[in-house]
Enzyme design. Structure first.
Site, mmCIF file in Angstrom:
data_model
loop_
_atom_site.group_PDB
_atom_site.id
_atom_site.type_symbol
_atom_site.label_atom_id
_atom_site.label_comp_id
_atom_site.label_asym_id
_atom_site.label_seq_id
_atom_site.Cartn_x
_atom_site.Cartn_y
_atom_site.Cartn_z
ATOM 1 C CE LYS A 280 -3.976 -1.749 2.623
ATOM 2 N NZ LYS A 280 -5.000 -1.530 1.594
ATOM 3 N NE ARG A 354 -10.900 -9.772 -2.003
ATOM 4 C CZ ARG A 354 -11.198 -8.876 -2.945
ATOM 5 N NH1 ARG A 354 -11.417 -9.266 -4.183
ATOM 6 N NH2 ARG A 354 -11.296 -7.595 -2.656
#
Ligand code: BES
Ligand code: MN
Ligand code: ZN
Length: 505
Positions: A280, A354
């Site tokens: 990120k 996920r």
């Protein structure tokens, strides 16, 4: 934080501050009249001269009382015209009242609850309990890492005085139990990532919940590897601090009418999300300590449920992992095998939540055959772009479950908004080279929906399931009336309410 609440018909011990309720007409209640008399008419005088104070819902007006009065000051709390006052609005008013009390330097407060003849839409005890609840929710603070304690003495004692004290007390006790769950969730989210890593987090869950009678089981990296939980293990591979899965069980259904199938909750507990090799950007990365917000809500809800001794069987699972880049980290391009046996092509290591959830979902269905599953996760930036900090996007495959959640949402003020599950997005998550891929094909478009589509591959047909993407609601840099900034504890109240209203024996 040590703010205590007590309830009595009339005030027995001293307090430095009195609170009286005022309607739009600014007509004093019985206690207001008595206080005004003692203060030589000062209150009436001040109210009629203060044109700016409209006594709107949650508006306050503080009056310093003369030296010989029972109180140092009185805070008048406006309640508006009663037209549409409900518990949530009462909490908002309570939150605002807390700010005024805090500003005035109140340490002990007497909330004088008198009959309000025109109050029709809500019972007086409900109104009072929720005003106190608003105070408690707003009074939360996270100060454990401050080495210099504030010199100001904080608000520490609130007494509600009035005829409805017994009923208000019992209502407030339930709310207070739930708040303890909310505060645990906030504390966990606010805790820094150097102290809250998977193993430490698992220990906190044990310490918090076991004494309340919740069974807690921890799967460590060896156990998970052996079981073949290749998805959660891949996410945690880059970190020295290896993943954990924590299973919590509360069996509250009386033995005689034991329905063995539990309801279930699942939470994403990424204790820090750097993005991994798909790193990120640096700016704001500190906020990714909140990436365990889903798990915090689940743990907080379990605490509330256990404190309430709820008559429900419930099993909850949180997947804890730290997503770090390192020589050992999983890579974009890797193909991993999930616990369900489905292979997943990793296209972006930052779409890690996920993967963690996938193994949790499989485990909970295989082992417990739950009546429904609700998962909570700070899953996508896309969800935050769509609904901001106000609404939690909720994907549900079952209309009955959604109706119940929508009701619980309206009753608690934790706002849910239904999002679409479409076969198109489920299909989009199929890979060319593996069974699935962890990224949609069209970049960031519909990012929250493709994430839900991915999760759908891990939900068995016929299992009612809801996915709450709390990316926007778990954390806010701005104060809200009943939620100070940073970790919000979002989810605890709506989950507890859903269970309270629809799943308790
Ligand atoms: N934890 C983030 C999502 C997130 C972002 C939560 C901002 C709260 C605030 C999640 O793991 C993530 O990185 N999602 C990616 C998914 C993408 C790579 C498909 C995102 O949203 O950018
Ligand atoms: Mn991520
Ligand atoms: Zn994440």
């Amino acid at each position: 934080m040590s703010l205590t609440f007590s309830f009595a018909k009339s005030l027995k011990s001293k307090a430095d501050t009195a609170v009286i309720f005022l309607t739009k007409e600014k007509k004093l209640t019985a206690s207001g009249v008595a206080l005004d008399k003692q203060a030589g008419g000062l209150i009436k005088h001040a109210l009629s001269n203060e044109a700016n104070f409209k006594a709107d819902l949650g508006e306050t007006f503080t009056i310093t009382l003369p030296t010989k009065s029972d109180f140092a000051r009185v805070v008048c709390l406006g309640l508006g015209d009663f037209k549409d006052i409900d518990p949530i609005k009462a909490e908002t008013a309570g939150g605002k009242l807390f700010l005024s009390l805090d500003k005035a330097g109140a340490q002990s407060v007497a909330v004088m609850v008198d009959a309000l003849p025109k109050l029709k839409t809500i019972k007086l005890e409900v109104l009072s309990a929720h005003i106190l609840n608003g105070i408690e929710l707003r009074a939360y603070s996270f100060t454990k890492y401050k080495t210099k304690k504030s010199e100001k003495k904080p608000l520490s004692k609130i007494t509600m005085a009035g005829d409805v004290h017994t009923k208000a007390k019992s209502l407030f006790q339930t709310l207070n139990h739930i708040n303890k769950g909310v505060f645990l969730a906030r504390d966990l989210v606010n805790e820094p990532p150097n102290t809250l890593y998977p193993e430490a987090y698992a220990q906190i869950i044990k310490d918090e919940l076991k004494p309340l009678g919740v069974e807690v089981e921890v799967l460590d990296e060896k156990k998970m590897t052996k079981l073949g939980m290749g998805a959660i293990m891949a996410v945690g591979k880059g970190s020295e601090r290896q993943p954990r899965m924590v299973i919590m069980r509360w069996n509250g259904v009386p033995k005689s009418k034991k329905t063995d199938r539990p309801v279930s909750l699942v939470g994403k507990g990424v204790t820090f999300d750097t993005g991994g090799i798909s790193l990120k950007p640096g700016a704001g990365m500190d906020e990714m300590k909140m990436d365990m917000g889903g798990s915090a809500a689940v743990v907080g809800a379990m605490k509330a449920i256990a404190l309430r001794k709820a008559k429900v069987n419930i099993v909850a699972i949180v997947g804890l992992a730290e997503n770090m880049p390192s020589h050992n980290a999983y890579r974009p391009g890797d193909i991993i095998t999930s616990y369900a046996g489905k292979t997943i092509e990793v296209l972006n290591t930052d779409a890690e939540g996920r993967l963690v959830l996938a193994d949790c979902l499989t485990y909970i269905q295989e082992k417990y055959k739950p009546l429904f599953i609700i998962d909570l996760a700070t899953l996508t930036g896309a969800m935050m772009v769509a609904l901001g900090h106000e609404y939690c996007g909720t994907f549900v495959n079952d209309n009955k479950l959604w109706d119940q959640m929508e009701q619980a949402s309206a009753d608690t003020g934790e706002k849910l908004w239904r999002m679409p599950l479409d076969p198109v997005w489920k299909t989009e998550m199929e890979s060319q080279v593996a069974d699935l891929q962890n990224l949609g094909n069209v970049g960031r478009f519909a990012g929250a929906c493709t994430a839900a589509g991915f999760l759908e591959h891990f939900v068995e047909d016929g299992t009612p399931w809801a996915h709450m993407d709390i990316a926007g609601t778990a954390w806010s840099k701005q104060d809200k009336p009943t939620t100070p900034k940073f970790g919000s504890g979002f989810g605890v109240r709506v989950l507890d309410k859903l269970i309270q209203d629809h799943y308790e024996a």
